[in-house]
Design a protein around this motif. Structure first.
Motif, PDB file in Angstrom:
ATOM      1  N   PHE A  58       1.570   4.992   9.002  1.00 19.65           N
ATOM      2  CA  PHE A  58       0.975   4.347   7.831  1.00 19.65           C
ATOM      3  C   PHE A  58       2.033   3.638   6.981  1.00 19.65           C
ATOM      4  N   LYS A  74      -4.384   2.319   1.676  1.00 22.32           N
ATOM      5  CA  LYS A  74      -4.525   2.892   3.017  1.00 22.32           C
ATOM      6  C   LYS A  74      -5.730   3.829   3.119  1.00 22.32           C
ATOM      7  N   LEU A 107       4.550   4.747   5.062  1.00 22.73           N
ATOM      8  CA  LEU A 107       4.664   5.277   3.705  1.00 22.73           C
ATOM      9  C   LEU A 107       6.134   5.446   3.330  1.00 22.73           C
ATOM     10  N   LYS A 131      -0.126   2.084  -2.587  1.00 18.97           N
ATOM     11  CA  LYS A 131      -0.266   2.080  -1.136  1.00 18.97           C
ATOM     12  C   LYS A 131      -1.223   3.171  -0.654  1.00 18.97           C
TER      13      LYS A 131
END
Length: 551
Positions: free
Chosen positions: A183, A243, A185, A239
């Motif tokens: 993802f 997501k 991150l 974020k």
């Protein structure tokens, strides 16, 4: 020479000559010996020795080292990479956050950890205890311990980030680490997810307050970054929002920007290797009344009451309950079942809820209303929300929905105050709690049972939301006779009828008298006798009699 002697020589020569070329020439023998133990370069070994010389102190700053070496701080700048190497090898540890240092130099202070000092004293190479190849449970326990340490200032921000980075690198087999990379991150988002997941796993709470997140981010990444995080969450630009891993909690069908929760997507993706059902089961063993542990107890009611309780019990049997819920959902109706048992004390309301749970195989999540109250403004509302959050989690993670039991719920089911009647803080808090419960009942996807002694003061909004309302009256003469014979089998039918006819007791009062009778038998060895039991009955009436004072 011992290894400590070599360090003493390095320190003495450094204090005499500073970090000039002559020092490295004169100290070469000692630097080689100490460097072989530490696996460090001569300059790194020297810096370590100078920090080691201050063991027992809170920390050593750049100012302290420049005074020891009789040099300016600028001269030490070229060695900053050596400090970083020592830090990453865990030979030294930042002990103070640079942002909060009084001199605002931007440089951290350092200490030599005790386990490193012990290794040097023994003359053995220091082996850092790495948290490697952990189970998911141990991984998140480590994460929680790191968060606690940085919040309590036992770990500086730099040390915390080092530990988190190492924890992630050494546990790439875990779903959390894999998905964090997938993802894309950054460290900030990973730390925030740590907060959500450790709260969910270890405190059984799905919702995290925005203030909690910004406080931790402020401690680790600074106040400016904390403000940016807060702003990005409020605008849904963060974020984790983008997501689909975090969402706002809802209050009265509106997004509450002060409270956030991780989404089902985050749980499914980042906790796929965590046995959530087993985790919830372990929590339930300590927080729930398990159906298997509820003892069978005979209850005596009128035929009408028996019929209503039987109807509710039949509905809550799993083979019927799931089908009924599906039919309700298909018809766009609410699928939750809220029930209220009302009536005088001792009439069997709570015990009936327990026996229904036992017969239907449903555990009980018991709510103590007193535990939801707090003297601090806003805390009571958070606690009642947390109750329903935990219940939702239990419903999702178990095969059969437990019963949420609000026992003696008089305090939260009464009529709400209007603003013109009262503007006091406690009254407004009570109204807020009631509004939360009303909204949660509207969205309920399980079973709620509330018991109350109140029969006339029920708020209309609550009355509408309880689908099953069962009024528990004091037992009639026949039911009381059966209770007396059940509790004291040696009583003749005639004596049991005499007690039932002459004493208007609830089931709870009859049980009290039978307990007194048993205690008397244990102490005095006297068997049950109608005269003794009658005496206990009269004592019970005296104890229950109201005392009036005044005119």
């Amino acid at each position: 020479m011992t290894i400590l002697n070599h360090f003493e020589k390095i320190i003495a020569l450094a204090e005499e000559n500073g970090l000039a070329e002559a020092f490295f020439q004169n100290a070469q023998e000692h630097l080689d010996a100490a460097g072989a133990l530490l696996q460090t370069t001569p300059s790194q070994t020297t810096l370590f020795a100078l920090l080691l010389n201050h063991f027992g102190e809170d920390s050593v700053s750049i100012d302290d080292l420049s005074k020891t070496l009789k040099c300016g701080k600028m001269q030490l700048i070229e060695y900053m990479e050596d400090f970083d190497v020592l830090r990453k090898k865990r030979l030294i540890r930042p002990s103070r956050n640079p942002r909060f240092m009084r001199n605002n130099s931007g440089f951290p202070s350092y200490v030599v950890p005790l386990d490193v000092i012990e290794a040097v004293r023994k003359g053995v190479e220091y082996q850092y205890q790495a948290y490697e190849n952990l189970t998911p449970e141990d991984f998140f326990e480590c994460a929680e311990n790191l968060l606690k340490a940085v919040k309590s200032d036992d770990l500086s921000d730099l040390a915390f980030l080092d530990e988190v980075d190492d924890l992630l690198k050494r546990n790439k087999h875990l779903s959390f680490v894999k998905k964090s990379e997938e993802f894309d991150l950054g460290n900030g988002s990973v730390i925030i997810l740590f907060i959500f997941i450790t709260t969910f796993l270890h405190k059984d709470e799905e919702v995290v307050e925005m203030e909690t997140i910004t406080n931790i981010i402020s401690d680790i990444l600074g106040r400016t970054e904390a403000r940016h995080v807060n702003s990005r969450f409020k605008s849904r630009e963060h974020k984790l929002f983008a997501k689909g891993l975090v969402e706002f909690d809802c209050n009265n069908s509106m997004a509450d920007t002060e409270y956030l929760r991780i989404t089902d997507l985050a749980r499914d993706e980042f906790l796929s290797d965590v046995n959530l059902k087993e985790k919830i089961k372990q929590k339930r063993n300590s927080n729930f009344i398990l159906a298997d542990n509820i003892k069978t107890k005979n209850l005596f009611f009128s035929d009408t009451m028996k019929s209503r309780i039987h109807e509710l019990t039949t509905l809550l049997r799993e083979e019927n309950f799931t089908g009924i819920q599906k039919r309700l959902a298909d018809s766009s109706m609410r699928t939750g079942f809220a029930c209220i048992f009302s009536g005088p004390p001792g009439t069997g309301k709570t015990e009936t809820a327990y026996q229904i749970a036992r017969e239907t195989g449903r555990d009980i999540m018991l709510v103590d209303i007193a535990d939801t109250k707090s003297m601090w403004f806003g805390q009571s509302e958070k606690r009642i929300k947390a109750v329903f959050d935990r219940y939702r989690g239990a419903v999702k993670s178990t095969g059969i929905a437990p019963i949420l039991l609000f026992n003696e719920a008089d305090a939260v089911l009464g009529k709400r105050r209007t603003l013109c009647e009262s503007r006091s803080g406690p009254d407004q808090t009570e109204n807020a709690i009631q509004n939360i419960i009303l909204q949660e009942m509207e969205n309920l996807n399980g079973i709620l049972i509330a018991t109350t002694n109140m029969t006339t003061n029920l708020d209309k909004a609550f009355e509408r939301r309880f689908l099953y309302k069962i009024e528990f009256d004091k037992p009639d003469t026949e039911a009381k006779k059966m209770m007396w014979q059940n509790f004291i089998p040696s009583l003749s039918e005639e004596d049991a009828f005499f007690l039932a006819r002459n004493f208007d007791f609830s089931g709870g009062q009859i049980e009290n008298i039978t307990r007194k009778n048993l205690v008397s038998f244990i102490l005095n060895g006297t068997a049950a006798d109608i005269n003794i039991i009658e005496k206990f009955c009269k004592e019970e009436l005296m104890e229950k009699a109201a005392v009036r004072i005044g005119f």
